[in-house]
Design a protein around this motif. Structure first.
Motif, mmCIF file in Angstrom:
data_model
loop_
_atom_site.group_PDB
_atom_site.id
_atom_site.type_symbol
_atom_site.label_atom_id
_atom_site.label_comp_id
_atom_site.label_asym_id
_atom_site.label_seq_id
_atom_site.Cartn_x
_atom_site.Cartn_y
_atom_site.Cartn_z
ATOM 1 N N PRO A 258 0.812 -1.219 0.000
ATOM 2 C CA PRO A 258 0.000 0.000 0.000
ATOM 3 C C PRO A 258 0.840 1.260 0.000
ATOM 4 C CG PRO A 258 -0.022 -1.050 2.168
ATOM 5 C CD PRO A 258 0.660 -2.000 1.229
ATOM 6 N N ALA A 259 0.288 2.331 -0.549
ATOM 7 C CA ALA A 259 0.979 3.618 -0.549
ATOM 8 C C ALA A 259 1.273 4.041 0.884
ATOM 9 C CB ALA A 259 0.120 4.670 -1.248
ATOM 10 N N GLY A 260 2.522 4.386 1.128
ATOM 11 C CA GLY A 260 2.910 4.812 2.463
ATOM 12 C C GLY A 260 2.897 3.717 3.499
ATOM 13 N N GLY A 261 2.739 2.470 3.077
ATOM 14 C CA GLY A 261 2.628 1.358 4.012
ATOM 15 C C GLY A 261 3.632 0.260 3.735
ATOM 16 N N ALA A 262 3.291 -0.950 4.153
ATOM 17 C CA ALA A 262 4.233 -2.057 4.043
ATOM 18 C C ALA A 262 3.494 -3.382 4.007
ATOM 19 C CB ALA A 262 5.207 -2.043 5.220
ATOM 20 N N VAL A 263 4.196 -4.395 3.500
ATOM 21 C CA VAL A 263 3.772 -5.788 3.566
ATOM 22 C C VAL A 263 4.871 -6.551 4.290
ATOM 23 C CG1 VAL A 263 3.360 -7.883 2.217
ATOM 24 C CG2 VAL A 263 2.339 -5.725 1.505
ATOM 25 N N TYR A 264 4.454 -7.408 5.213
ATOM 26 C CA TYR A 264 5.392 -8.224 5.977
ATOM 27 C C TYR A 264 5.303 -9.678 5.525
ATOM 28 C CZ TYR A 264 5.887 -4.352 9.300
ATOM 29 O OH TYR A 264 6.154 -3.144 9.880
ATOM 30 N N VAL A 265 6.451 -10.307 5.386
ATOM 31 C CA VAL A 265 6.510 -11.751 5.160
ATOM 32 C C VAL A 265 7.133 -12.360 6.412
ATOM 33 C CG1 VAL A 265 7.375 -13.640 3.737
ATOM 34 C CG2 VAL A 265 6.757 -11.449 2.676
ATOM 35 N N HIS A 266 6.306 -13.027 7.219
ATOM 36 C CA HIS A 266 6.771 -13.672 8.438
ATOM 37 C C HIS A 266 7.320 -15.056 8.097
ATOM 38 C CE1 HIS A 266 4.758 -10.568 10.895
ATOM 39 N NE2 HIS A 266 3.813 -10.622 9.966
ATOM 40 N N VAL A 267 8.387 -15.453 8.762
ATOM 41 C CA VAL A 267 9.063 -16.702 8.429
ATOM 42 C C VAL A 267 8.208 -17.920 8.738
ATOM 43 C CG1 VAL A 267 11.016 -18.178 9.090
ATOM 44 C CG2 VAL A 267 11.385 -15.769 8.551
ATOM 45 N N GLY A 268 7.406 -17.859 9.794
ATOM 46 C CA GLY A 268 6.634 -19.019 10.226
ATOM 47 C C GLY A 268 5.299 -19.181 9.523
ATOM 48 N N LYS A 269 4.350 -19.819 10.224
ATOM 49 C CA LYS A 269 3.056 -20.150 9.649
ATOM 50 C C LYS A 269 1.980 -19.210 10.175
ATOM 51 C CE LYS A 269 4.297 -25.037 9.239
ATOM 52 N NZ LYS A 269 3.970 -26.431 9.624
ATOM 53 N N GLY A 270 0.912 -19.032 9.360
ATOM 54 C CA GLY A 270 -0.196 -18.183 9.749
ATOM 55 C C GLY A 270 -1.147 -17.997 8.593
ATOM 56 N N ALA A 271 -2.209 -17.238 8.823
ATOM 57 C CA ALA A 271 -3.211 -16.959 7.793
ATOM 58 C C ALA A 271 -2.887 -15.631 7.128
ATOM 59 C CB ALA A 271 -4.605 -16.925 8.401
ATOM 60 N N ASP A 272 -2.686 -15.654 5.813
ATOM 61 C CA ASP A 272 -2.321 -14.443 5.083
ATOM 62 C C ASP A 272 -3.416 -13.389 5.169
ATOM 63 O OD1 ASP A 272 0.009 -15.652 4.338
ATOM 64 O OD2 ASP A 272 -0.505 -15.875 2.210
ATOM 65 N N THR A 273 -2.986 -12.130 5.268
ATOM 66 C CA THR A 273 -3.875 -10.988 5.126
ATOM 67 C C THR A 273 -3.303 -10.096 4.030
ATOM 68 O OG1 THR A 273 -2.722 -9.565 6.716
ATOM 69 C CG2 THR A 273 -4.356 -11.103 7.609
ATOM 70 N N ALA A 274 -3.917 -8.949 3.820
ATOM 71 C CA ALA A 274 -3.430 -8.047 2.778
ATOM 72 C C ALA A 274 -2.016 -7.553 3.076
ATOM 73 C CB ALA A 274 -4.377 -6.862 2.626
ATOM 74 N N THR A 275 -1.672 -7.412 4.356
ATOM 75 C CA THR A 275 -0.377 -6.823 4.707
ATOM 76 C C THR A 275 0.547 -7.773 5.464
ATOM 77 O OG1 THR A 275 -1.347 -5.886 6.726
ATOM 78 C CG2 THR A 275 -1.284 -4.474 4.757
ATOM 79 N N ASP A 276 0.078 -8.943 5.827
ATOM 80 C CA ASP A 276 0.912 -9.914 6.547
ATOM 81 C C ASP A 276 0.841 -11.265 5.845
ATOM 82 O OD1 ASP A 276 1.892 -8.783 9.400
ATOM 83 O OD2 ASP A 276 -0.040 -7.899 8.877
ATOM 84 N N LYS A 277 1.995 -11.710 5.337
ATOM 85 C CA LYS A 277 2.105 -12.992 4.641
ATOM 86 C C LYS A 277 2.964 -13.932 5.485
ATOM 87 C CE LYS A 277 0.138 -10.713 1.274
ATOM 88 N NZ LYS A 277 -1.305 -10.871 0.975
ATOM 89 N N TYR A 278 2.824 -15.242 5.231
ATOM 90 C CA TYR A 278 3.521 -16.229 6.045
ATOM 91 C C TYR A 278 4.260 -17.211 5.151
ATOM 92 C CZ TYR A 278 0.950 -14.115 9.809
ATOM 93 O OH TYR A 278 0.460 -13.192 10.694
ATOM 94 N N TRP A 279 5.565 -17.317 5.380
ATOM 95 C CA TRP A 279 6.459 -18.142 4.573
ATOM 96 C C TRP A 279 6.191 -19.623 4.790
ATOM 97 C CZ3 TRP A 279 11.683 -15.363 3.712
ATOM 98 C CH2 TRP A 279 12.369 -15.928 2.629
ATOM 99 N N GLY A 280 5.779 -19.983 6.008
ATOM 100 C CA GLY A 280 5.457 -21.367 6.309
ATOM 101 C C GLY A 280 6.652 -22.233 6.646
ATOM 102 N N LEU A 281 7.777 -21.623 7.015
ATOM 103 C CA LEU A 281 8.970 -22.388 7.344
ATOM 104 C C LEU A 281 8.916 -22.876 8.792
ATOM 105 C CD1 LEU A 281 11.633 -20.131 5.586
ATOM 106 C CD2 LEU A 281 10.460 -22.137 4.684
#
Length: 416
Positions: A258-281
């Motif tokens: 998003p403009a002025g924002g961020a997306v995070y890729v977390h190393v572990g597991k979780g449910a993806d949202t628009a701004t938080d993704k999960y690598w699943g390691l």
């Protein structure tokens, strides 16, 4: 928790790899300094003749003294070339990701200049990757030994990759990569593979390598942050982030920063949202900095679908380091009794703490815009407000995301 990367590049065909793995081990090696200069650890050393170059980080070598003329597949220490998918001694038949074929050709060029003879070294003679011996390799050109791995990293043909137990090259390779990035050499040229998409996007990468507490039990506290300081959202479907090994996370169609924002890729597991993704390691992947443990840093990398390296974070900073906050902020620390840590704006202009962190045994990150007016202070808490500062001695630092110290306060046995 310290980690080293063990997962390595694609090997040759399964049949070939199995054949090479079954070959007898080389004879007991002599020793030499691993690196030129004072203070280098000792390494075992072998020589051999290169039969052909499989890819940018794997060579087939007839090792002298191993009792056979059959070439062995040798994996270079300290480098990770982009992936090659079709291997052949004939360059026209090779296929691979952007930059892969160039890396293979560069190794061939160096080997040819050295008349096919290589000197191989390793701190541990038994170091392996996928049944391939791990070795640093050098060729003699104009009477001097040239380190193939350092050449690849310095000229942008490959990424620097730390290996478990083989740390002698890490500091030199880390600096080589920082210089290659600063000069935009080859893979650091962000439109080498083609212009776009979103070529003018204002993106950044921040890797949090040291999660709060035990990294192994707080996987999602280790993340890669893709920031966007632009006024428009940036679509990143098909883009991917990776560590210095082979692990990558590819963004699904429709993902955007998003403009002025961020997306995070977390190393572990979780449910993806628009701004938080999960690598699943299932284990941490980014190496923590620990000089006493010979751990000097690592990197996180963002690629677009064409294979262009668009942004990266190398830590700790080695080249062109600094912060817009230098000389404008200070820290106030009370470590005895009720602990208190404050960041103070000592300048006559507003300052934004975004992209910085207050670090002691724990850390407080300023991931979003946090503006201090002239003379204003901000109290920060580490570890949820628990008591974490040692009365006997310690230090608190304000650092950039890539670990450049902006301000520091110490007491007792601490040191800035």
């Amino acid at each position: 928790m310290l980690r080293r990367l063990l997962s390595l590049a694609t090997s040759l065909t399964t049949a070939t790899a199995l054949t090479l793995a079954a070959l007898p081990a080389p004879a007991e090696a002599a020793t030499t300094a691993c690196r030129p200069g004072a203070g280098s650890p000792r390494c075992s050393v072998w020589t051999g003749k290169v039969s052909w170059v499989a890819d940018g980080d794997t060579l087939l070598v007839d090792v002298n003294g191993d009792g056979t003329k059959t070439p062995r597949s040798i994996r270079l220490i300290g480098v990770q070339a982009m992936e090659q998918h079709v291997y052949s001694p004939q360059p026209a038949k090779r296929r691979g990701d952007c930059h892969a074929i160039e890396a293979t050709a560069r190794v061939e060029q160096l080997v040819k200049a050295g008349k096919g003879v290589v000197r191989m070294t390793a701190q541990k003679s038994g170091s392996q990757s996928r049944s391939r011996p791990l070795r640093s390799m050098s060729v003699k050109i104009n009477g001097k030994w040239r380190d193939i791995g350092e050449d690849l990293v310095r000229h942008g043909y490959a990424l620097w990759l730390p290996f478990a137990g083989e740390w002698a090259w890490d500091s030199a390779y880390e600096l080589a990569e920082a210089n290659a990035a600063a000069e935009k050499n080859l893979m650091w040229d962000d439109d080498y593979c083609g212009t776009g998409p979103a070529q003018d996007a204002q993106l950044s990468v921040w890797a949090n390598s040291d999660a709060d507490g035990d990294d192994a039990t707080n996987l999602n506290g280790e993340w890669v942050r893709i920031g966007n300081t632009g006024a428009q959202p940036v679509p990143i479907g098909g883009w991917w982030v990776r560590d210095s090994g082979l692990r990558r996370y590819t963004f699904a169609a429709g993902a955007e920063v998003p403009a002025g924002g961020a997306v995070y890729v977390h190393v572990g597991k979780g449910a993806d949202t628009a701004t938080d993704k999960y690598w699943g390691l299932t284990a941490p992947i980014f190496t923590n900095v620990d000089p006493l443990g010979h751990s000097v840093g690592d990197g996180a990398y963002l690629f677009d679908p064409q294979g262009d390296l668009r942004q990266a974070m190398l830590y700790p900073c080695r080249v062109h380091c600094g912060s817009p906050l230098t000389g404008k902020v200070t820290l106030r620390v009370k470590y005895a009794g009720v602990e208190k840590i404050e960041v103070v704006n000592t300048s006559d202009q507003p300052v934004d703490l975004q992209g910085h962190a207050v670090v002691s045994r724990y850390q407080h990150r300023f991931e979003e815009s946090t503006v201090l007016q002239p003379g204003e202070s901000l109290e920060v808490q580490l570890a949820g407000g628990r008591r974490v500062l040692d009365d006997a001695g310690g230090e608190v630092r304000l650092q950039t995301a890539d670990m450049w110290t902006v301000a520091c306060r110490w007491w007792g046995t601490g040191k800035c």
